[in-house]
Design a protein around this motif. Sequence first.
Motif, PDB file in Angstrom:
ATOM      1  N   GLN A  22       1.017  -0.955  -0.023  1.00 60.21           N
ATOM      2  CA  GLN A  22       0.085   0.320   0.192  1.00 60.21           C
ATOM      3  C   GLN A  22       0.476   1.376   0.172  1.00 60.21           C
ATOM      4  N   TYR A  23       0.385   2.266  -0.291  1.00 64.26           N
ATOM      5  CA  TYR A  23       0.944   3.896  -0.306  1.00 64.26           C
ATOM      6  C   TYR A  23       1.515   4.126   1.231  1.00 64.26           C
TER       7      TYR A  23
ATOM      8  N   GLU B 274      -5.294   1.658  -7.745  1.00 59.43           N
ATOM      9  CA  GLU B 274      -4.714   3.025  -7.907  1.00 59.43           C
ATOM     10  C   GLU B 274      -5.592   4.722  -7.844  1.00 59.43           C
TER      11      GLU B 274
ATOM     12  N   ASP C 257      -3.763   7.433  -3.310  1.00 60.40           N
ATOM     13  CA  ASP C 257      -3.457   6.470  -3.141  1.00 60.40           C
ATOM     14  C   ASP C 257      -3.261   4.869  -3.790  1.00 60.40           C
ATOM     15  N   SER C 258      -2.797   3.994  -3.265  1.00 60.23           N
ATOM     16  CA  SER C 258      -2.515   2.729  -3.464  1.00 60.23           C
ATOM     17  C   SER C 258      -1.963   1.739  -3.119  1.00 60.23           C
ATOM     18  N   TYR C 259      -2.841   0.617  -3.521  1.00 61.37           N
ATOM     19  CA  TYR C 259      -3.147  -0.573  -2.607  1.00 61.37           C
ATOM     20  C   TYR C 259      -2.962  -1.813  -3.796  1.00 61.37           C
TER      21      TYR C 259
ATOM     22  N   LYS D 211      -1.461  10.492   1.539  1.00 64.72           N
ATOM     23  CA  LYS D 211      -2.593   9.339   1.413  1.00 64.72           C
ATOM     24  C   LYS D 211      -3.955   9.385   1.511  1.00 64.72           C
ATOM     25  N   GLY D 212      -4.638   9.093   0.539  1.00 64.05           N
ATOM     26  CA  GLY D 212      -6.249   9.631   1.218  1.00 64.05           C
ATOM     27  C   GLY D 212      -6.420  10.975   0.517  1.00 64.05           C
TER      28      GLY D 212
END
Length: 58
Positions: free
Chosen positions: A26-27, A53, A39-41, A34-35
């Motif tokens: 995750q980011y 993303e 953001d990225s998972y 973040k958010g």
Amino acid sequence: MINLHTEPGNALLEALKQQGRKQVKQYPPLAFDKGIDFDSYTLRKEGLERVLEWTKLV
């Protein structure tokens, strides 16, 4: 690529996890944006990875 609002995007992320995908990246949680701006998972199941993303659209 698809455009989703935050709530449906979060619902998709949770649905994928409930289907047995494990979050493997995750980011950084403490990143200042973040958010907000990004953001990225990364989720994995049976050796296949799915990356979600998103960024703030201007």
